[in-house]
Design a protein around this motif. Structure first.
Motif, PDB file in Angstrom:
ATOM      1  N   ILE A  16       0.833  -1.216   0.000  1.00 39.87           N
ATOM      2  CA  ILE A  16       0.000   0.000   0.000  1.00 39.87           C
ATOM      3  C   ILE A  16       0.866   1.266   0.000  1.00 39.87           C
ATOM      4  N   PRO A  17       0.853   2.034  -1.120  1.00 38.30           N
ATOM      5  CA  PRO A  17       1.584   3.302  -1.145  1.00 38.30           C
ATOM      6  C   PRO A  17       0.822   4.370  -0.356  1.00 38.30           C
ATOM      7  N   VAL A  18       1.548   5.175   0.373  1.00 40.15           N
ATOM      8  CA  VAL A  18       0.900   6.158   1.258  1.00 40.15           C
ATOM      9  C   VAL A  18       1.555   7.521   1.082  1.00 40.15           C
ATOM     10  N   TRP A  19       0.743   8.493   0.712  1.00 39.72           N
ATOM     11  CA  TRP A  19       1.253   9.859   0.657  1.00 39.72           C
ATOM     12  C   TRP A  19       0.226  10.780   1.320  1.00 39.72           C
ATOM     13  N   ASN A  20       0.550  11.240   2.490  1.00 41.09           N
ATOM     14  CA  ASN A  20      -0.333  12.139   3.256  1.00 41.09           C
ATOM     15  C   ASN A  20      -1.725  11.539   3.450  1.00 41.09           C
ATOM     16  N   GLU A  21      -1.795  10.407   4.092  1.00 36.93           N
ATOM     17  CA  GLU A  21      -3.076   9.708   4.266  1.00 36.93           C
ATOM     18  C   GLU A  21      -3.401   9.521   5.748  1.00 36.93           C
ATOM     19  N   GLN A  22      -3.015  10.484   6.603  1.00 32.87           N
ATOM     20  CA  GLN A  22      -3.188  10.277   8.043  1.00 32.87           C
ATOM     21  C   GLN A  22      -4.641   9.979   8.457  1.00 32.87           C
ATOM     22  N   ASN A  49       5.785   4.691   2.755  1.00 35.63           N
ATOM     23  CA  ASN A  49       5.542   6.107   2.998  1.00 35.63           C
ATOM     24  C   ASN A  49       6.311   6.911   1.968  1.00 35.63           C
ATOM     25  N   ASP A  50       5.543   7.519   1.031  1.00 38.09           N
ATOM     26  CA  ASP A  50       6.138   8.184  -0.121  1.00 38.09           C
ATOM     27  C   ASP A  50       6.395   9.666   0.184  1.00 38.09           C
ATOM     28  N   GLY A  51       7.178   9.908   1.237  1.00 37.04           N
ATOM     29  CA  GLY A  51       7.540  11.300   1.580  1.00 37.04           C
ATOM     30  C   GLY A  51       6.385  12.121   2.135  1.00 37.04           C
ATOM     31  N   GLY A  80       6.557   9.233  -5.933  1.00 35.82           N
ATOM     32  CA  GLY A  80       5.393   8.913  -6.767  1.00 35.82           C
ATOM     33  C   GLY A  80       4.893   7.500  -6.534  1.00 35.82           C
ATOM     34  N   HIS A  81       3.601   7.377  -6.789  1.00 32.64           N
ATOM     35  CA  HIS A  81       2.825   6.166  -6.583  1.00 32.64           C
ATOM     36  C   HIS A  81       3.445   4.918  -7.240  1.00 32.64           C
ATOM     37  N   GLN A  82       3.870   5.052  -8.504  1.00 34.07           N
ATOM     38  CA  GLN A  82       4.357   3.880  -9.243  1.00 34.07           C
ATOM     39  C   GLN A  82       5.689   3.373  -8.683  1.00 34.07           C
ATOM     40  N   MET A 100      -2.929  -2.281  -3.375  1.00 36.32           N
ATOM     41  CA  MET A 100      -4.150  -1.470  -3.251  1.00 36.32           C
ATOM     42  C   MET A 100      -3.822  -0.067  -2.766  1.00 36.32           C
ATOM     43  N   ASP A 101      -4.757   0.886  -3.006  1.00 37.84           N
ATOM     44  CA  ASP A 101      -4.567   2.250  -2.531  1.00 37.84           C
ATOM     45  C   ASP A 101      -4.926   2.331  -1.057  1.00 37.84           C
ATOM     46  N   ALA A 102      -4.432   3.388  -0.410  1.00 39.19           N
ATOM     47  CA  ALA A 102      -4.666   3.543   1.025  1.00 39.19           C
ATOM     48  C   ALA A 102      -6.057   4.087   1.334  1.00 39.19           C
ATOM     49  N   ASP A 103      -6.700   4.754   0.367  1.00 42.64           N
ATOM     50  CA  ASP A 103      -7.867   5.585   0.695  1.00 42.64           C
ATOM     51  C   ASP A 103      -9.196   4.830   0.764  1.00 42.64           C
ATOM     52  N   LEU A 104      -9.146   3.497   0.723  1.00 46.48           N
ATOM     53  CA  LEU A 104     -10.325   2.629   0.791  1.00 46.48           C
ATOM     54  C   LEU A 104     -11.236   2.758  -0.431  1.00 46.48           C
ATOM     55  N   LYS A 213      -4.579  12.460  -4.515  1.00 46.91           N
ATOM     56  CA  LYS A 213      -3.149  12.789  -4.600  1.00 46.91           C
ATOM     57  C   LYS A 213      -2.699  12.740  -6.059  1.00 46.91           C
ATOM     58  N   TYR A 214      -3.686  12.638  -6.961  1.00 50.51           N
ATOM     59  CA  TYR A 214      -3.404  12.591  -8.388  1.00 50.51           C
ATOM     60  C   TYR A 214      -4.031  13.782  -9.090  1.00 50.51           C
ATOM     61  N   PRO A 215      -3.439  14.972  -8.961  1.00 52.42           N
ATOM     62  CA  PRO A 215      -3.975  16.114  -9.709  1.00 52.42           C
ATOM     63  C   PRO A 215      -3.753  15.897 -11.213  1.00 52.42           C
ATOM     64  N   ARG A 217      -2.001  17.262 -13.433  1.00 51.06           N
ATOM     65  CA  ARG A 217      -0.603  17.271 -13.901  1.00 51.06           C
ATOM     66  C   ARG A 217       0.019  15.875 -13.744  1.00 51.06           C
ATOM     67  N   LYS A 218      -0.249  15.220 -12.596  1.00 49.92           N
ATOM     68  CA  LYS A 218       0.325  13.884 -12.368  1.00 49.92           C
ATOM     69  C   LYS A 218      -0.334  12.839 -13.262  1.00 49.92           C
ATOM     70  N   MET A 219      -1.649  13.038 -13.499  1.00 50.72           N
ATOM     71  CA  MET A 219      -2.341  12.089 -14.394  1.00 50.72           C
ATOM     72  C   MET A 219      -1.751  12.174 -15.799  1.00 50.72           C
TER      73      MET A 219
HETATM   74  N1  UDP Z   1       0.202   8.062  -3.655  1.00 47.55           N
HETATM   75  C1  UDP Z   1       1.567   7.960  -3.409  1.00 47.55           C
HETATM   76  N2  UDP Z   1       2.403   8.892  -3.972  1.00 47.55           N
HETATM   77  C2  UDP Z   1       1.948   9.888  -4.787  1.00 47.55           C
HETATM   78  C3  UDP Z   1       0.557   9.937  -5.083  1.00 47.55           C
HETATM   79  C4  UDP Z   1      -0.282   9.001  -4.496  1.00 47.55           C
HETATM   80  O1  UDP Z   1       2.015   7.072  -2.684  1.00 47.55           O
HETATM   81  O2  UDP Z   1       2.767  10.700  -5.247  1.00 47.55           O
HETATM   82  C5  UDP Z   1      -0.690   7.042  -3.064  1.00 47.55           C
HETATM   83  C6  UDP Z   1      -1.891   7.590  -2.311  1.00 47.55           C
HETATM   84  O3  UDP Z   1      -1.585   7.818  -0.945  1.00 47.55           O
HETATM   85  C7  UDP Z   1      -2.913   6.476  -2.498  1.00 47.55           C
HETATM   86  C8  UDP Z   1      -2.585   5.953  -3.892  1.00 47.55           C
HETATM   87  O4  UDP Z   1      -1.238   6.325  -4.150  1.00 47.55           O
HETATM   88  O5  UDP Z   1      -2.733   5.430  -1.569  1.00 47.55           O
HETATM   89  C9  UDP Z   1      -3.491   6.487  -4.992  1.00 47.55           C
HETATM   90  O6  UDP Z   1      -3.629   7.885  -4.890  1.00 47.55           O
HETATM   91  P1  UDP Z   1      -5.061   8.595  -4.929  1.00 47.55           P
HETATM   92  O7  UDP Z   1      -6.046   7.776  -4.180  1.00 47.55           O
HETATM   93  O8  UDP Z   1      -4.912  10.007  -4.449  1.00 47.55           O
HETATM   94  O9  UDP Z   1      -5.366   8.573  -6.477  1.00 47.55           O
HETATM   95  P2  UDP Z   1      -6.855   8.609  -7.158  1.00 47.55           P
HETATM   96  O10 UDP Z   1      -7.614   7.470  -6.555  1.00 47.55           O
HETATM   97  O11 UDP Z   1      -7.450   9.928  -6.823  1.00 47.55           O
HETATM   98  O12 UDP Z   1      -6.564   8.433  -8.622  1.00 47.55           O
END
Ligand code: UDP
Ligand code: MG
Length: 266
Positions: A16-22, A49-51, A80-82, A100-104, A213-215, A217-219
């Motif tokens: 699970i990648p995590v970026w500011n998901e407290q 924990n991705d910074g 970054g997520h990838q 899986m993503d952290a945000d459920l 966390k995917y504005p 620009r990142k998409m």
């Molecule tokens: N995430 C990350 N680094 C980044 C951007 C996102 O680790 O630079 C993580 C984020 O915490 C989440 C997952 O990647 O667990 C997917 O991000 P998000 O849910 O914001 O993307 P969306 O569902 O809006 O496309």
């Protein structure tokens, strides 16, 4: 790190990648424990924990102290997520690895259906979104257009409406570990390596808390990586554009010479 052949190695690793998901971490951990315990197998979760700039790291460390199945990788900055998923694959010890993503938005309960497919003998079970809750019209439209474009132009068969939410057998993870490109589109690589793959359909929930966390620009960056990694179309376009302009220039030269010769004979 212990070798995966040790008797105490986990059957399942959840990455699970995590970026500011407290806001989501405590409930995510609770839902994950409920789901994974119901499999009756040994499991681990690797949070990357991705910074994060919020309290995510502190919360993750606290979780790992209470629960030995929780492992934490900590990046020195936001990569970054990838890249975070890649690091998770490098450390995952399970016979099957789930991303899986952290945000459920990827409900842990869907994991059980993926695990069912793995037990039937499939080596990749990828989740396909039939519906997405709580996304803007813009995100829905751009995501849908992107999935269709990449499917149309890619040289590998990348399934429609599938994100990174998937289960992979250890064999697949070992193959993925050997791919070290810097600009990565993980779901494309996961198709590229082959193996016996199956879709698991689900309705994507809204984010539990916090912001995407995917504005845009990142998409765009991800889409650009996907297209340039998996399609020859941009290169071919550049080549054909070059031919067309070279052709026009050649014609220009001929016309210029002819006009000059006509001038001289008149
Ligand atoms: N995430 C990350 N680094 C980044 C951007 C996102 O680790 O630079 C993580 C984020 O915490 C989440 C997952 O990647 O667990 C997917 O991000 P998000 O849910 O914001 O993307 P969306 O569902 O809006 O496309
Ligand atoms: Mg999300």
């Amino acid at each position: 790190m212990k070798s995966p052949e040790t008797p105490e190695h986990p059957v399942f690793s959840v990455v699970i990648p995590v970026w500011n998901e407290q806001e989501v971490l405590p409930v995510l951990h609770q839902r994950l424990v409920q789901t994974m315990d119901s499999t009756g197998e040994r499991w681990e979760v690797i949070f990357i924990n991705d910074g994060s700039k919020d309290r995510s790291l502190e919360l993750l460390i606290a979780l790992s102290q209470q629960d030995a199945r929780v492992k934490v990788l900590n990046f020195s900055r936001n990569f970054g997520h990838q890249i975070a998923i890649t690091a998770g694959f490098d450390y995952a010890d399970g016979d099957a690895v789930i991303v899986m993503d952290a945000d459920l938005q990827d409900p842990p309960e869907v994991l059980l259906r993926m695990i069912g497919k793995w037990r039937e003998g499939y080596e990749v079970a990828y989740a396909v979104r039939t519906k997405r809750e709580g996304e803007t019209k813009f995100k829905l439209w751009t995501a849908s257009a992107f999935y269709r474009l990449i499917r149309y132009i890619a040289d590998v068969d990348i399934p429609l409406d599938a994100g990174d939410f998937r289960l992979m057998d250890r064999k697949v993870v070992l193959a993925m570990r050997r791919l070290r490109e810097k600009n990565r589109f993980m779901r494309g690589l996961s198709s590229w390596v082959g193996f016996k793959q199956i879709a698991v359909e689900y309705e994507r929930a809204a984010r539990y808390a916090g912001e995407t966390k995917y504005p845009f620009r990142k998409m765009l960056h991800l889409a650009n990586n996907a297209i340039t990694s998996f399609s020859h179309v941009p290169l071919q376009l550049a080549m054909y554009t070059g031919f067309v302009f070279a052709g026009i220039a050649g014609l220009g030269i001929v016309i210029a010479i002819v006009l000059r010769l006509l001038d001289m004979t008149l």
